[in-house]
Design a protein around this motif. Sequence first.
Motif, PDB file in Angstrom:
ATOM      1  N   ARG A  18      -1.683  -6.624  -0.124  1.00 25.28           N
ATOM      2  CA  ARG A  18      -3.037  -6.553   0.420  1.00 25.28           C
ATOM      3  C   ARG A  18      -3.317  -5.089   0.736  1.00 25.28           C
ATOM      4  O   ARG A  18      -2.411  -4.340   1.098  1.00 25.28           O
ATOM      5  CB  ARG A  18      -3.132  -7.363   1.708  1.00 25.28           C
ATOM      6  N   ASN A  19      -4.558  -4.699   0.624  1.00 21.14           N
ATOM      7  CA  ASN A  19      -4.910  -3.324   0.970  1.00 21.14           C
ATOM      8  C   ASN A  19      -4.711  -3.125   2.464  1.00 21.14           C
ATOM      9  O   ASN A  19      -5.274  -3.869   3.269  1.00 21.14           O
ATOM     10  CB  ASN A  19      -6.362  -3.032   0.587  1.00 21.14           C
ATOM     11  N   ALA A  32     -10.066  -4.090  -5.821  1.00 26.43           N
ATOM     12  CA  ALA A  32     -11.291  -4.578  -5.188  1.00 26.43           C
ATOM     13  C   ALA A  32     -12.392  -3.520  -5.175  1.00 26.43           C
ATOM     14  O   ALA A  32     -13.558  -3.839  -5.356  1.00 26.43           O
ATOM     15  CB  ALA A  32     -11.009  -5.046  -3.769  1.00 26.43           C
ATOM     16  N   CYS A  33     -12.027  -2.263  -4.946  1.00 26.69           N
ATOM     17  CA  CYS A  33     -13.067  -1.231  -4.850  1.00 26.69           C
ATOM     18  C   CYS A  33     -12.907  -0.114  -5.878  1.00 26.69           C
ATOM     19  O   CYS A  33     -13.759   0.758  -5.977  1.00 26.69           O
ATOM     20  CB  CYS A  33     -13.112  -0.640  -3.443  1.00 26.69           C
ATOM     21  N   SER A  56      -4.550  -7.370  -4.669  1.00 30.06           N
ATOM     22  CA  SER A  56      -5.734  -6.528  -4.831  1.00 30.06           C
ATOM     23  C   SER A  56      -5.385  -5.044  -4.737  1.00 30.06           C
ATOM     24  O   SER A  56      -6.181  -4.194  -5.095  1.00 30.06           O
ATOM     25  CB  SER A  56      -6.793  -6.877  -3.782  1.00 30.06           C
ATOM     26  N   ASP A  61      -6.633   0.207  -6.111  1.00 27.78           N
ATOM     27  CA  ASP A  61      -7.207  -0.880  -5.329  1.00 27.78           C
ATOM     28  C   ASP A  61      -8.197  -1.572  -6.260  1.00 27.78           C
ATOM     29  O   ASP A  61      -9.253  -1.024  -6.565  1.00 27.78           O
ATOM     30  CB  ASP A  61      -7.902  -0.325  -4.089  1.00 27.78           C
ATOM     31  N   ARG A 119      -8.077  -2.409   4.649  1.00 27.33           N
ATOM     32  CA  ARG A 119      -9.184  -3.368   4.685  1.00 27.33           C
ATOM     33  C   ARG A 119      -8.642  -4.707   5.145  1.00 27.33           C
ATOM     34  O   ARG A 119      -7.449  -4.939   5.129  1.00 27.33           O
ATOM     35  CB  ARG A 119      -9.767  -3.556   3.278  1.00 27.33           C
ATOM     36  N   ASN A 120      -9.525  -5.602   5.468  1.00 27.20           N
ATOM     37  CA  ASN A 120      -9.125  -6.951   5.846  1.00 27.20           C
ATOM     38  C   ASN A 120      -9.000  -7.793   4.579  1.00 27.20           C
ATOM     39  O   ASN A 120      -9.782  -8.707   4.344  1.00 27.20           O
ATOM     40  CB  ASN A 120     -10.142  -7.553   6.825  1.00 27.20           C
ATOM     41  N   ASP A 121      -8.020  -7.470   3.770  1.00 29.79           N
ATOM     42  CA  ASP A 121      -7.791  -8.169   2.505  1.00 29.79           C
ATOM     43  C   ASP A 121      -7.216  -9.550   2.750  1.00 29.79           C
ATOM     44  O   ASP A 121      -6.396  -9.741   3.638  1.00 29.79           O
ATOM     45  CB  ASP A 121      -6.770  -7.388   1.673  1.00 29.79           C
ATOM     46  N   LYS A 122      -7.625 -10.497   1.943  1.00 31.81           N
ATOM     47  CA  LYS A 122      -7.099 -11.845   2.051  1.00 31.81           C
ATOM     48  C   LYS A 122      -6.137 -12.180   0.909  1.00 31.81           C
ATOM     49  O   LYS A 122      -5.389 -13.134   0.976  1.00 31.81           O
ATOM     50  CB  LYS A 122      -8.248 -12.837   2.073  1.00 31.81           C
ATOM     51  N   THR A 123      -6.156 -11.378  -0.150  1.00 32.38           N
ATOM     52  CA  THR A 123      -5.399 -11.700  -1.354  1.00 32.38           C
ATOM     53  C   THR A 123      -4.342 -10.650  -1.659  1.00 32.38           C
ATOM     54  O   THR A 123      -4.674  -9.478  -1.840  1.00 32.38           O
ATOM     55  CB  THR A 123      -6.362 -11.804  -2.560  1.00 32.38           C
TER      56      THR A 123
END
Length: 92
Positions: free
Chosen positions: A42-43, A71-72, A53, A69, A46-50
């Motif tokens: 998880r990153n 996600a971004c 990512s 990353d 950030r508040n990553d859930k997976t």
Amino acid sequence: MAETLAPVDFASIKARVAMRADEVVGRHLKDAEKSGDRWFARNPRRNDKTIGSFMVHGSRSPRAGSFVDFACGEKGDAFDLIAYLKGFGYKD
């Protein structure tokens, strides 16, 4: 009289950091899972859930220490990874 500083060999420092990529991952990405020569987590900023990512190339990879990353889209080399994990602004 001004003191002359020796030049810094950034390539050598970067290579040494990259060789310790697995140690960096273990210290900063507690939930990381290894697959081949890559670490997925998880990153941490950030508040990553997976898990997955955030990816770091492990010490044995030709791209050791580089990260992405998914996600971004942020990514960087071994120096950037340390700065990112320590909370510095991206590319500071």
